[in-house]
Structures are given as C-alpha cells and as structure tokens.
Design an enzyme around this catalytic site. Structure first.
Site, PDB file in Angstrom:
ATOM      1  N   TYR A  13      36.513  42.471  44.219  1.00  0.00           N
ATOM      2  CA  TYR A  13      35.953  41.538  43.236  1.00  0.00           C
ATOM      3  C   TYR A  13      36.683  41.619  41.896  1.00  0.00           C
ATOM      4  CZ  TYR A  13      32.165  40.563  46.439  1.00  0.00           C
ATOM      5  OH  TYR A  13      31.454  40.150  47.539  1.00  0.00           O
ATOM      6  N   THR A  90      34.657  52.813  42.893  1.00  0.00           N
ATOM      7  CA  THR A  90      34.315  54.154  42.378  1.00  0.00           C
ATOM      8  C   THR A  90      32.810  54.383  42.552  1.00  0.00           C
ATOM      9  OG1 THR A  90      34.156  53.137  40.192  1.00  0.00           O
ATOM     10  CG2 THR A  90      36.180  54.328  40.673  1.00  0.00           C
ATOM     11  N   VAL A 160      33.382  41.814  34.801  1.00  0.00           N
ATOM     12  CA  VAL A 160      33.018  40.593  35.537  1.00  0.00           C
ATOM     13  C   VAL A 160      31.719  40.736  36.317  1.00  0.00           C
ATOM     14  CG1 VAL A 160      35.366  39.734  35.835  1.00  0.00           C
ATOM     15  CG2 VAL A 160      34.423  41.349  37.510  1.00  0.00           C
ATOM     16  N   LYS A 211      31.761  51.326  28.825  1.00  0.00           N
ATOM     17  CA  LYS A 211      31.508  50.573  30.058  1.00  0.00           C
ATOM     18  C   LYS A 211      30.245  51.056  30.778  1.00  0.00           C
ATOM     19  CE  LYS A 211      31.590  48.232  33.722  1.00  0.00           C
ATOM     20  NZ  LYS A 211      31.380  46.804  33.826  1.00  0.00           N
ATOM     21  N   ASN A 215      26.281  49.046  31.239  1.00  0.00           N
ATOM     22  CA  ASN A 215      25.493  48.807  32.452  1.00  0.00           C
ATOM     23  C   ASN A 215      24.203  49.628  32.465  1.00  0.00           C
ATOM     24  OD1 ASN A 215      27.034  46.793  33.379  1.00  0.00           O
ATOM     25  ND2 ASN A 215      28.135  47.974  34.926  1.00  0.00           N
ATOM     26  N   ARG A 218      21.727  47.715  30.375  1.00  0.00           N
ATOM     27  CA  ARG A 218      21.141  46.584  31.099  1.00  0.00           C
ATOM     28  C   ARG A 218      20.101  47.069  32.118  1.00  0.00           C
ATOM     29  NH1 ARG A 218      21.371  41.351  32.092  1.00  0.00           N
ATOM     30  NH2 ARG A 218      21.507  40.586  34.225  1.00  0.00           N
ATOM     31  N   GLY A 262      20.628  45.369  42.327  1.00  0.00           N
ATOM     32  CA  GLY A 262      21.628  45.756  43.331  1.00  0.00           C
ATOM     33  C   GLY A 262      23.037  45.566  42.822  1.00  0.00           C
ATOM     34  N   CYS A 265      27.691  47.808  40.860  1.00  0.00           N
ATOM     35  CA  CYS A 265      27.777  48.473  39.550  1.00  0.00           C
ATOM     36  C   CYS A 265      26.463  49.028  38.997  1.00  0.00           C
ATOM     37  CB  CYS A 265      28.384  47.497  38.544  1.00  0.00           C
ATOM     38  SG  CYS A 265      30.028  46.970  39.022  1.00  0.00           S
ATOM     39  N   LYS A 268      24.848  52.268  40.175  1.00  0.00           N
ATOM     40  CA  LYS A 268      25.587  53.540  40.088  1.00  0.00           C
ATOM     41  C   LYS A 268      26.143  53.850  38.706  1.00  0.00           C
ATOM     42  CE  LYS A 268      30.062  51.806  40.616  1.00  0.00           C
ATOM     43  NZ  LYS A 268      31.209  52.027  39.809  1.00  0.00           N
ATOM     44  N   ARG A 334      26.103  44.386  48.448  1.00  0.00           N
ATOM     45  CA  ARG A 334      26.155  45.828  48.195  1.00  0.00           C
ATOM     46  C   ARG A 334      24.902  46.297  47.448  1.00  0.00           C
ATOM     47  NH1 ARG A 334      32.076  46.353  45.750  1.00  0.00           N
ATOM     48  NH2 ARG A 334      31.462  44.373  44.844  1.00  0.00           N
TER      49      ARG A 334
HETATM   50  N1  LIG Z   1      32.096  44.047  41.496  1.00  0.00           N
HETATM   51  C1  LIG Z   1      31.931  43.843  40.222  1.00  0.00           C
HETATM   52  O1  LIG Z   1      31.326  42.866  39.824  1.00  0.00           O
HETATM   53  C2  LIG Z   1      32.517  44.805  39.173  1.00  0.00           C
HETATM   54  C3  LIG Z   1      32.402  44.475  37.830  1.00  0.00           C
HETATM   55  C4  LIG Z   1      32.929  45.319  36.874  1.00  0.00           C
HETATM   56  C5  LIG Z   1      33.525  46.506  37.268  1.00  0.00           C
HETATM   57  N2  LIG Z   1      33.602  46.835  38.585  1.00  0.00           N
HETATM   58  C6  LIG Z   1      34.245  48.095  38.934  1.00  0.00           C
HETATM   59  O2  LIG Z   1      35.550  47.812  39.414  1.00  0.00           O
HETATM   60  C7  LIG Z   1      35.904  48.677  40.481  1.00  0.00           C
HETATM   61  C8  LIG Z   1      36.201  47.881  41.725  1.00  0.00           C
HETATM   62  O3  LIG Z   1      35.045  47.174  42.116  1.00  0.00           O
HETATM   63  P1  LIG Z   1      35.100  46.012  43.196  1.00  0.00           P
HETATM   64  O4  LIG Z   1      33.773  45.371  43.174  1.00  0.00           O
HETATM   65  O5  LIG Z   1      36.309  45.179  42.999  1.00  0.00           O
HETATM   66  O6  LIG Z   1      35.258  46.893  44.514  1.00  0.00           O
HETATM   67  P2  LIG Z   1      35.638  46.339  45.968  1.00  0.00           P
HETATM   68  O7  LIG Z   1      35.042  47.321  46.924  1.00  0.00           O
HETATM   69  O8  LIG Z   1      35.292  44.897  46.078  1.00  0.00           O
HETATM   70  O9  LIG Z   1      37.220  46.448  46.002  1.00  0.00           O
HETATM   71  C9  LIG Z   1      37.887  47.652  45.998  1.00  0.00           C
HETATM   72  C10 LIG Z   1      39.115  47.488  46.888  1.00  0.00           C
HETATM   73  O10 LIG Z   1      39.904  48.658  46.748  1.00  0.00           O
HETATM   74  C11 LIG Z   1      40.472  48.948  48.004  1.00  0.00           C
HETATM   75  N3  LIG Z   1      40.917  50.345  48.018  1.00  0.00           N
HETATM   76  C12 LIG Z   1      40.173  51.478  48.123  1.00  0.00           C
HETATM   77  N4  LIG Z   1      40.972  52.558  48.075  1.00  0.00           N
HETATM   78  C13 LIG Z   1      42.239  52.111  47.934  1.00  0.00           C
HETATM   79  C14 LIG Z   1      43.504  52.755  47.827  1.00  0.00           C
HETATM   80  N5  LIG Z   1      43.603  54.065  47.853  1.00  0.00           N
HETATM   81  N6  LIG Z   1      44.596  51.976  47.702  1.00  0.00           N
HETATM   82  C15 LIG Z   1      44.507  50.628  47.696  1.00  0.00           C
HETATM   83  N7  LIG Z   1      43.325  49.966  47.808  1.00  0.00           N
HETATM   84  C16 LIG Z   1      42.212  50.703  47.907  1.00  0.00           C
HETATM   85  C17 LIG Z   1      39.362  48.647  48.990  1.00  0.00           C
HETATM   86  O11 LIG Z   1      39.868  48.458  50.304  1.00  0.00           O
HETATM   87  C18 LIG Z   1      38.764  47.363  48.375  1.00  0.00           C
HETATM   88  O12 LIG Z   1      39.355  46.187  48.909  1.00  0.00           O
HETATM   89  C19 LIG Z   1      34.734  49.654  40.612  1.00  0.00           C
HETATM   90  O13 LIG Z   1      34.975  50.762  39.829  1.00  0.00           O
HETATM   91  C20 LIG Z   1      33.571  48.864  40.033  1.00  0.00           C
HETATM   92  O14 LIG Z   1      32.557  49.704  39.553  1.00  0.00           O
HETATM   93  C21 LIG Z   1      33.125  45.991  39.550  1.00  0.00           C
END
Ligand SMILES: NC(=O)c1ccc[n+]([C@@H]2O[C@H](COP(=O)([O-])OP(=O)(O)OC[C@H]3O[C@@H](n4cnc5c(N)ncnc54)[C@H](O)[C@@H]3O)[C@@H](O)[C@H]2O)c1
Length: 434
Positions: A13, A90, A160, A211, A215, A218, A262, A265, A268, A334
C-alpha cells in the site's frame, strides 16, 4: 540530463503509490518485492491492491508503459540505485513487540547492493529508536560503509490511508528525519517533487515518535468516542447526537465511535510507541487499545440481545455479516474487526459474509451479491459502511430479510426509520430506543 535511478523495496500500500509517483516525476524506478507475484503484477502495470484507489491504476500502468517503472523479486536489481526507499511491513509479534523480520531482510538486501553515495530512506513505520538501533547498524554491517560519511540515511514515515493513497501522498505534509543535514536536504529535494504539502525536517528518532504518536493519538481519540458510545447506550441516548453537540464547543473534535479499529497501522503503531517508551510506564495507550479491541465483542453482545428479544438463538439463525475489510470501500482486511465477529458466528445455523471487495474471509467464501446475502436472513450485522450499504433503504431491507433484525456497527441507519420500517435495530452508540 540522465534520469536519477531509484528503487523502492516493498511493493504494498505504501511502496506502490510511491514507485508510481516517482516514475511520473522523471525518476527511473526499480520496485523490488520478495513476492514474485507482487513484483510481476507491478512490473506488468497491474495494480495488485484490492479496493478503490482513484488514479493509481492509471498512474502505475503509465509508468510501466513509458519504461520508467520496472519491478523484480531479485534484490540484485537494487545495485546502482542512488536512492533506495524501504517500504516493507513492520508488524508486531504475539507479545506486541516489534517484529523486525521483514525489515531486517530488506536491510540485508539493501546493504549488499548499496554503494558510496546511496541515500537510504525508510518509509515504514518504526518503533522509536529503530533507525539508530537497528537500521543504521544493519546497513553499516552489511555494506562495510559508514552512515553519514559514505551514505545518507533518512526516515520519512508514510501517512497514507487505503482508498486515498495517491491523494494523500501528493498533498500531505511530510516529516523527514535525517541522520545529518545532507541526508535531510537530499530527501527534501525528492519529496518536494512528490507532495504539495510542506516538508518538516527533524532527527531520526523524533520522526519515529511523530509517526507512532500520530496513530496512537487517533487510536486514543477513537477509544474515547467508543467509551462515550457505550455510556450513551446505557443511558438511552444517541452517541452520534452527543458527538455532534460536543463538537459545537470550540476546540473539541470528538471522533466517530464504531465496531472496532483495524488495518495494518492503528492496531500496532500505538504498541510500537508504548513498547519503545516502556521505561515511562505508559498507561493510556494500552487502555485505548483494549477499549477498541473490545468493540467487535460489543457488537456480538448487541446481536445476542437482539436475537434473544425475537426468541431466537444464534445457533438457529441465518446471520449475514456485511463488510469484512477494516475500512469502507477498501479490500484491505488486515486486522479487520469483522474477524472476531465472523469467527464467533460460525456457530450460527448459516453464516454469510458479504463484501464487494473481497473473495474470501476467515476461511469462508464471500458473497458479493447483496440481495443474495440478505435474502431470508434473520440477522444482519453491518460492520463497515461500504457505499453499497449506504444506499439500502429500511423498507427494502425488511422485504429481503426473514426476521428483520439489524445490528449497525457504523451508524449507517437512523433508528427512527428502522423502527418505522418494522426492523428490530440496535447500533453501536445508539441507546435512544431502549
Ligand atoms: N497501509 C497503510 O495504509 C500504511 C500507511 C502508513 C504507513 N504504513 C507503514 O508502511 C509500511 C508498509 O505498509 P504496507 O501497508 O505497504 O505493507 P504491505 O504488507 O502492503 O506491503 C509490504 C510489502 O513488502 C514486501 N516485503 C516484505 N519483506 C520484504 C523484503 N525483505 N524485500 C522486499 N519486499 C519485502 C511484502 O511482500 C509486501 O508486498 C509499514 O511499516 C506500515 O506500518 C502503512
């Protein structure tokens, strides 16, 4: 001038919109993901995220078409990239401590392939102290290079929300924590091309605290709204009317109560902050988590009492749960609050799960046809306010269902109109008809 070569590690994402946006701003982007399926989907210009993401499908396809965006599952493709963004997941483990397994593997790949002059920017959300205590040493150990002297290091946590990925990434202010002034300046030069928002520079640890505090703040606000909802129910009042009136007072911004919290983010990130700060013995953050985690079970209590009033037991009822993702009009399931609800209702005579954006959920096939999902049901539980549900009229709902009993976890319906249509109705925060 040659296009600057950059890479995005982790195509989820956060990574996908970033990679597509960088490609649209003149960078030559390599996306790398351990999942071959994910990498090939992005590499072919197909968005692998479920749900409605305005503008992103087109931007991704365009980047691939013009050759500015490529993707691979091979970490070797990171070689020769001037800037490497890390956007891997993470999560927390069963003991609510940071689970660094994806982060460590990603850092290993980056360290092996970076060179003198590389700037590494971590966008993943991190427990405060991780940039200094985990990221920097892992990169230095794996590369043999020295942070600050040989390579730059920054933390620019993403803000995001699924459903608005592109809009958020192009308009929100960004907080950029840098190891040193040079890292901050290099990161700012890139982000100034990506967002119309302001850029705020700080140190690495402050950026991590900002960061996770965003969250946690919120989550605490939602927990407060949920507590007021539970109190309002007991006192026979409508928490949504209470909220509306509270917010007429200056400097008040009461959040919306609901069926639970849910996503990747919010459940956790407060733990990342509380665990990192355990020496301060944080009390409010864990309590807020407990309140929000209890809301799906409150929905189940409402369902039990509603069925009981009709002389039915769950075991004898046809139950439909509407909405399995954690957020309206998104396919992101998730940590969905619908999970404990669906698991508990597997004891029903028949359990149906409806969601326009998901194929299966909790081991069940998801029904996508709303009419079929509701036909002959005794109890409907609305867990998510998907657009499709907002269009449902109480009269039509009554006609479709057998025993028209409805639990509303998201303030979709008006109690008065449901009563008028002859539907037994209970909602989170709605005590006015009790
Ligand atoms: N989803 C959200 O709305 C959002 C918003 C803000 C921040 N975040 C943060 O951003 C980070 C990513 O979130 P996300 O929602 O994009 O997660 P996600 O699970 O959608 O994407 C993570 C991607 O990383 C890949 N990955 C894992 N280990 C890897 C490695 N060693 N090498 C290459 N690729 C690898 C996974 O296969 C997966 O496709 C997290 O820390 C999350 O807390 C997420």
């Amino acid at each position: 001038m040659a296009q600057e070569k950059v890479a995005v590690v982790g195509l989820g994402y956060v990574g996908i919109p970033l990679a597509a946006l960088l490609a649209s701003k003149g960078y030559e982007v390599m996306g790398v993901d351990v999942s071959e399926e994910r990498a090939s989907s992005v590499g072919e210009g197909r968005l692998p995220l479920k749900g409605d993401e305005p503008g992103l499908t087109e931007l991704l396809a365009k980047g691939v078409r013009k050759g500015a965006l490529k993707a691979s599952s091979s970490a070797g493709m990171l070689g020769g990239r001037k800037v490497i963004f890390v956007c891997v997941d993470t999560p927390i483990d069963a003991d609510r401590r940071p689970d660094h397994s994806s982060l460590r593997k990603a850092l290993e790949s980056v360290a092996k392939n970076m060179s003198r002059g590389t700037l590494v920017i971590v966008e993943s959300t991190l427990a405060p102290g991780t940039m200094v205590g985990v990221v920097r040493p892992a990169l230095e150990r794996g590369s043999g290079l020295k942070a600050g002297k040989d390579f730059g290091l920054a933390h620019c946590p993403e803000r995001v929300m699924p459903g608005r990925l592109l809009k958020n990434i192009t308009t929100y202010d960004r907080v950029i924590g840098g190891l040193d002034l040079r890292s901050q300046q290099r990161a700012c030069a890139i982000y100034s091309k990506l967002t119309k928002g302001k850029l705020h520079t700080t140190d690495l640890t402050t950026a991590e605290i900002v960061k996770t505090a965003e969250n946690a703040y919120r989550d605490v606000q939602i927990a407060f709204a949920n507590e007021v909802a539970l109190i309002s129910e007991k006192l026979g009042a409508d928490a949504f009317e209470v909220r509306r009136l509270v917010n007429t007072c200056p400097f008040r911004d009461m959040h919306l109560p609901g069926a639970g919290v849910g996503g990747h983010c919010l459940p956790k990130d407060p733990w990342l902050l509380a665990t990192a700060g355990k020496a301060a013995n944080p009390k409010l953050i864990p309590i807020a988590r407990a309140v929000n985690d209890s809301m799906p079970f409150h929905v189940l209590d409402l369902a039990d009492s509603l069925l009981g009033a009709s002389g039915l037991k769950v075991e004898d009822a046809v139950v439909t749960v509407l909405g399995a993702s954690f957020l309206q009009d998104s396919g992101d399931a998730r940590n969905s609050p619908s999970l404990p609800v669906v698991e508990s209702l597997k004891r029903a005579k028949e359990l149906r799960v409806h969601d326009p954006f998901l194929g299966d959920f909790a081991g069940l096939k998801v029904q996508k046809d709303l009419k079929k999902a509701l036909a002959g049901a005794d109890l409907a539980i609305f867990m998510v306010s998907h657009k499709e549900y907002l269009k449902l009229a109480p009269g039509a709902l009554k006609k479709m269902m057998k025993t028209p009993a409805v639990v509303d976890g998201r303030n979709i319906f008006e109690a008065r109109k449901m009563a008028k249509a002859g539907i037994d109705y209970r909602g989170v925060g709605k005590g006015s008809l009790q």
